[in-house]
Motif scaffolding. Structure first.
Motif, PDB file in Angstrom:
ATOM      1  N   ILE A  46       0.857  -1.198   0.000  1.00  0.00           N
ATOM      2  CA  ILE A  46       0.000   0.000   0.000  1.00  0.00           C
ATOM      3  C   ILE A  46       0.889   1.242   0.000  1.00  0.00           C
ATOM      4  CG2 ILE A  46      -1.613   1.343   1.431  1.00  0.00           C
ATOM      5  CD1 ILE A  46      -2.951  -1.360   2.177  1.00  0.00           C
ATOM      6  N   GLN A  47       1.918   1.218   0.837  1.00  0.00           N
ATOM      7  CA  GLN A  47       2.870   2.331   0.893  1.00  0.00           C
ATOM      8  C   GLN A  47       3.488   2.565  -0.490  1.00  0.00           C
ATOM      9  OE1 GLN A  47       5.628   2.876   4.535  1.00  0.00           O
ATOM     10  NE2 GLN A  47       6.922   1.896   3.022  1.00  0.00           N
ATOM     11  N   ASP A  48       3.796   1.481  -1.185  1.00  0.00           N
ATOM     12  CA  ASP A  48       4.449   1.576  -2.502  1.00  0.00           C
ATOM     13  C   ASP A  48       3.441   1.736  -3.647  1.00  0.00           C
ATOM     14  OD1 ASP A  48       6.711   1.190  -1.047  1.00  0.00           O
ATOM     15  OD2 ASP A  48       7.043  -0.884  -1.675  1.00  0.00           O
ATOM     16  N   GLY A  49       2.148   1.821  -3.346  1.00  0.00           N
ATOM     17  CA  GLY A  49       1.125   2.009  -4.383  1.00  0.00           C
ATOM     18  C   GLY A  49       0.821   0.758  -5.192  1.00  0.00           C
ATOM     19  N   LYS A  50       1.143  -0.427  -4.668  1.00  0.00           N
ATOM     20  CA  LYS A  50       0.875  -1.661  -5.428  1.00  0.00           C
ATOM     21  C   LYS A  50      -0.402  -2.369  -4.977  1.00  0.00           C
ATOM     22  CE  LYS A  50       5.060  -3.554  -4.895  1.00  0.00           C
ATOM     23  NZ  LYS A  50       6.171  -4.483  -5.145  1.00  0.00           N
ATOM     24  N   GLN A  51      -0.891  -2.036  -3.782  1.00  0.00           N
ATOM     25  CA  GLN A  51      -2.201  -2.517  -3.308  1.00  0.00           C
ATOM     26  C   GLN A  51      -2.958  -1.272  -2.841  1.00  0.00           C
ATOM     27  OE1 GLN A  51      -2.177  -5.980  -0.654  1.00  0.00           O
ATOM     28  NE2 GLN A  51      -4.005  -5.229   0.400  1.00  0.00           N
ATOM     29  N   SER A  52      -4.294  -1.242  -3.088  1.00  0.00           N
ATOM     30  CA  SER A  52      -5.021   0.011  -2.850  1.00  0.00           C
ATOM     31  C   SER A  52      -5.498   0.163  -1.409  1.00  0.00           C
ATOM     32  CB  SER A  52      -6.228   0.079  -3.780  1.00  0.00           C
ATOM     33  OG  SER A  52      -5.855  -0.320  -5.077  1.00  0.00           O
ATOM     34  N   MET A  53      -5.950  -0.898  -0.819  1.00  0.00           N
ATOM     35  CA  MET A  53      -6.487  -0.823   0.548  1.00  0.00           C
ATOM     36  C   MET A  53      -6.383  -2.180   1.210  1.00  0.00           C
ATOM     37  SD  MET A  53      -9.621  -2.665   0.827  1.00  0.00           S
ATOM     38  CE  MET A  53     -10.989  -1.833   1.616  1.00  0.00           C
ATOM     39  N   THR A  54      -6.599  -2.169   2.521  1.00  0.00           N
ATOM     40  CA  THR A  54      -6.778  -3.429   3.240  1.00  0.00           C
ATOM     41  C   THR A  54      -7.825  -3.178   4.308  1.00  0.00           C
ATOM     42  OG1 THR A  54      -5.678  -5.252   4.400  1.00  0.00           O
ATOM     43  CG2 THR A  54      -4.916  -3.037   4.933  1.00  0.00           C
ATOM     44  N   VAL A  55      -8.374  -4.247   4.840  1.00  0.00           N
ATOM     45  CA  VAL A  55      -9.306  -4.100   5.960  1.00  0.00           C
ATOM     46  C   VAL A  55      -8.576  -4.612   7.192  1.00  0.00           C
ATOM     47  CG1 VAL A  55     -11.565  -4.690   6.901  1.00  0.00           C
ATOM     48  CG2 VAL A  55     -11.282  -4.420   4.421  1.00  0.00           C
ATOM     49  N   PHE A  56      -8.361  -3.696   8.130  1.00  0.00           N
ATOM     50  CA  PHE A  56      -7.639  -4.031   9.362  1.00  0.00           C
ATOM     51  C   PHE A  56      -8.584  -4.707  10.337  1.00  0.00           C
ATOM     52  CE2 PHE A  56      -6.132  -2.157  13.595  1.00  0.00           C
ATOM     53  CZ  PHE A  56      -5.237  -3.181  13.830  1.00  0.00           C
ATOM     54  N   LYS A  57      -8.199  -5.902  10.759  1.00  0.00           N
ATOM     55  CA  LYS A  57      -8.972  -6.635  11.763  1.00  0.00           C
ATOM     56  C   LYS A  57      -8.036  -6.796  12.958  1.00  0.00           C
ATOM     57  CE  LYS A  57     -10.273 -10.306   9.391  1.00  0.00           C
ATOM     58  NZ  LYS A  57     -11.140 -11.371   8.805  1.00  0.00           N
ATOM     59  N   ASN A  58      -8.318  -6.079  14.004  1.00  0.00           N
ATOM     60  CA  ASN A  58      -7.396  -6.044  15.137  1.00  0.00           C
ATOM     61  C   ASN A  58      -7.422  -7.373  15.895  1.00  0.00           C
ATOM     62  OD1 ASN A  58      -5.907  -5.491  17.406  1.00  0.00           O
ATOM     63  ND2 ASN A  58      -6.581  -3.350  17.474  1.00  0.00           N
ATOM     64  N   THR A  59      -6.406  -8.192  15.615  1.00  0.00           N
ATOM     65  CA  THR A  59      -6.385  -9.532  16.210  1.00  0.00           C
ATOM     66  C   THR A  59      -6.232  -9.489  17.730  1.00  0.00           C
ATOM     67  OG1 THR A  59      -4.031  -9.621  15.723  1.00  0.00           O
ATOM     68  CG2 THR A  59      -5.499 -10.702  14.165  1.00  0.00           C
ATOM     69  N   SER A  60      -5.674  -8.379  18.241  1.00  0.00           N
ATOM     70  CA  SER A  60      -5.542  -8.342  19.704  1.00  0.00           C
ATOM     71  C   SER A  60      -6.920  -8.230  20.354  1.00  0.00           C
ATOM     72  CB  SER A  60      -4.605  -7.220  20.162  1.00  0.00           C
ATOM     73  OG  SER A  60      -5.108  -5.983  19.777  1.00  0.00           O
ATOM     74  N   VAL A  84     -14.420  -3.500  12.013  1.00  0.00           N
ATOM     75  CA  VAL A  84     -13.189  -3.495  11.211  1.00  0.00           C
ATOM     76  C   VAL A  84     -12.909  -2.078  10.710  1.00  0.00           C
ATOM     77  CG1 VAL A  84     -13.511  -5.886  10.493  1.00  0.00           C
ATOM     78  CG2 VAL A  84     -14.481  -4.056   9.091  1.00  0.00           C
ATOM     79  N   THR A  85     -11.680  -1.837  10.255  1.00  0.00           N
ATOM     80  CA  THR A  85     -11.267  -0.493   9.823  1.00  0.00           C
ATOM     81  C   THR A  85     -10.618  -0.551   8.443  1.00  0.00           C
ATOM     82  OG1 THR A  85     -10.700  -0.094  12.139  1.00  0.00           O
ATOM     83  CG2 THR A  85      -9.890   1.524  10.557  1.00  0.00           C
ATOM     84  N   VAL A  86     -11.015   0.342   7.552  1.00  0.00           N
ATOM     85  CA  VAL A  86     -10.378   0.411   6.233  1.00  0.00           C
ATOM     86  C   VAL A  86      -9.040   1.138   6.366  1.00  0.00           C
ATOM     87  CG1 VAL A  86     -10.547   1.441   3.922  1.00  0.00           C
ATOM     88  CG2 VAL A  86     -12.550   0.333   4.959  1.00  0.00           C
ATOM     89  N   VAL A  87      -8.002   0.548   5.774  1.00  0.00           N
ATOM     90  CA  VAL A  87      -6.667   1.151   5.816  1.00  0.00           C
ATOM     91  C   VAL A  87      -6.188   1.416   4.390  1.00  0.00           C
ATOM     92  CG1 VAL A  87      -4.242   0.665   6.354  1.00  0.00           C
ATOM     93  CG2 VAL A  87      -5.991   0.235   8.062  1.00  0.00           C
ATOM     94  N   THR A  88      -5.677   2.634   4.175  1.00  0.00           N
ATOM     95  CA  THR A  88      -5.197   3.057   2.851  1.00  0.00           C
ATOM     96  C   THR A  88      -3.850   3.765   3.024  1.00  0.00           C
ATOM     97  OG1 THR A  88      -6.222   5.227   3.090  1.00  0.00           O
ATOM     98  CG2 THR A  88      -7.584   3.494   2.093  1.00  0.00           C
ATOM     99  N   GLN A  89      -3.322   4.235   1.875  1.00  0.00           N
ATOM    100  CA  GLN A  89      -2.079   4.994   1.934  1.00  0.00           C
ATOM    101  C   GLN A  89      -2.252   6.229   2.837  1.00  0.00           C
ATOM    102  OE1 GLN A  89      -0.542   6.591  -1.819  1.00  0.00           O
ATOM    103  NE2 GLN A  89       0.967   4.933  -1.781  1.00  0.00           N
ATOM    104  N   GLY A  90      -3.469   6.778   2.835  1.00  0.00           N
ATOM    105  CA  GLY A  90      -3.741   8.010   3.580  1.00  0.00           C
ATOM    106  C   GLY A  90      -3.801   7.842   5.090  1.00  0.00           C
ATOM    107  N   ASN A  91      -4.145   6.660   5.589  1.00  0.00           N
ATOM    108  CA  ASN A  91      -4.346   6.572   7.045  1.00  0.00           C
ATOM    109  C   ASN A  91      -3.554   5.456   7.733  1.00  0.00           C
ATOM    110  OD1 ASN A  91      -5.702   4.230   6.402  1.00  0.00           O
ATOM    111  ND2 ASN A  91      -7.595   4.743   7.471  1.00  0.00           N
ATOM    112  N   TYR A  92      -2.704   4.715   6.982  1.00  0.00           N
ATOM    113  CA  TYR A  92      -2.072   3.563   7.627  1.00  0.00           C
ATOM    114  C   TYR A  92      -1.153   3.986   8.781  1.00  0.00           C
ATOM    115  CZ  TYR A  92       2.475   4.184   5.315  1.00  0.00           C
ATOM    116  OH  TYR A  92       3.679   4.680   4.915  1.00  0.00           O
TER     117      TYR A  92
END
Ligand code: BGC
Length: 375
Positions: free
Chosen positions: A295-309, A348-356
């Motif tokens: 995501i940082q390198d612009g090769k994946q657009s987003m992920t969905v963060f699932k806080n395993t803790s 869950v939380t959406v994570v992108t280049q803008g908020n990771y």
């Protein structure tokens, strides 16, 4: 709707040994060790995906802090190993089993054995179906994961209409694959029905594109065609085959629904390698370090963060209540095709280049160095 699951695929059980032991936790039991044996057993699907190593780490810390003796075992992709693992934990005296099933329906036999031995069964992340031996379910909101993925594609679509949409799904033996796909389909379908998106790689999905609500069997038809089996190699070779078969109208600027991070990276690599793909937007899930790097390198657009803790902590809280003789707190129920299972659900939380950085680094979940290293 499709929290209710019918039995879907029978799995060929192969003989397997107790593979993938991670070792016992040395913490003293709450009674100071008088009773001996292991109190809480945890069975996770595989060591080969970073996602489940995150969960393992959380469990080992939390259970040790709680003063329980525990053991984490891995099924390494085999329902037979999973069953052997459960049997070994029963033999070591566990009172609570926390299990993330390899195969929703095949795991029924393992938890039936646990139940018969008087063990309380908590399904972890993946619901085990078709058995009354499941006592509790601790999960993320998996339909919301799919909705977030679909909505991201809509919010980041290229201009115009007729935009190629490539659909991929998780393993058909995992109930979550249905919940993720259900959520994504719910939001994407209107854009397919009005011609904004054109499904590029699934004749089954095209045949159903005018239906907003799919039955389990209809969803199974699509998933059967676009499943990755949660396997990077399957994901990559399927994406390559789809790109080889696609004509020029299915190339250019495209959208890709990828079910999780491992498959997203594999699919993204295949799309990057195709000279006729000018740009792609690709979803993911799990916030794996390698994907945050993508995501940082612009090769994946987003992920969905699932806080395993959070998920592991909820399970440990449940185990505490059970071992302490009280009823665990739950906030919803899931029908597993046999019983209504009391469940505790996490957002869950959406994570992108803008908020990771905000969501993952500033919160202390990862360090920037870990992200830079991608592992
Ligand atoms: C989990 C995902 C994971 C996938 C593959 C699903 O059941 O919810 O977080 O990526 O399995 O292991």
């Amino acid at each position: 709707m499709k929290k209710l699951v019918s039995l879907f695929l029978a799995l060929t059980l192969s003989v397997a040994t107790l593979a993938g032991c991670s070792g016992a936790n040395n913490a003293k039991p709450a009674d100071g060790g008088k009773s001996g044996g292991t109190q809480v057993g945890i069975v996770l699907p595989t060591k080969d995906e970073p996602r489940w190593l995150q969960d393992q780490k959380q469990f080992e810390n939390l259970l040790s802090d709680a003063g329980f003796t525990s053991e984490v075992l891995f099924s390494q992709g085999s329902s037979a190993t999973e069953k052997t693992n459960v049997e070994s934990l029963i033999a070591s005296g566990i009172k609570v089993l926390i299990i993330c099933a390899q195969d929703a329906s095949a795991a029924g036999a393992a938890v039936d054995a646990a139940k018969e031995a008087g063990v309380t069964v908590i399904c972890y992340d993946r619901l085990i179906t078709g058995t009354a031996s499941v006592d509790y379910y601790v999960t993320f909101d998996s339909v919301a994961v799919g909705r977030a993925q679909g909505q991201y594609l809509i919010d980041n679509k290229p201009a115009g209409s007729g935009i190629p949409l490539y659909l991929y799904a998780g393993a058909a033996t995992d109930n979550n694959a249905f919940l993720f796909f259900q959520g994504a389909w719910e939001v994407l379908q209107p854009y397919v029905a009005d011609g904004t998106f054109v499904i590029a790689n699934s004749s089954e999905a095209v045949a159903l594109q005018d239906k907003k609500e799919l039955s389990y069997d209809e969803e199974a038809k699509i998933i059967g065609q676009v499943t990755t089996d949660w396997d990077f190699n399957v994901a990559k070779s399927k994406a390559e085959a789809h790109l080889t078969a696609a004509d020029a109208s299915a190339k250019g600027d495209v959208l890709i629904l990828a079910p999780n991070d491992g498959t997203a990276r594999a699919i993204a690599d295949a799309f990057t390698a195709d000279a006729d793909i000018s740009s792609y937007v690709v979803t993911g899930q799990d916030a794996e370090l390698a994907s945050i790097k993508y995501i940082q390198d612009g090769k994946q657009s987003m992920t969905v963060f699932k806080n395993t803790s959070t998920l592991a902590a909820d399970s440990v809280e449940m185990a505490k209540s059970i071992l302490g003789g009280s009823k665990p707190a739950t906030d919803t129920t899931y029908n597993n095709g046999s019983v209504e299972v009391p469940a505790k659900q996490t957002d869950v939380t959406v994570v992108t280049q803008g908020n990771y950085k905000d969501v993952l680094v500033n919160s202390g979940y990862y360090t920037q160095d870990q992200i830079d290293a991608g592992e």
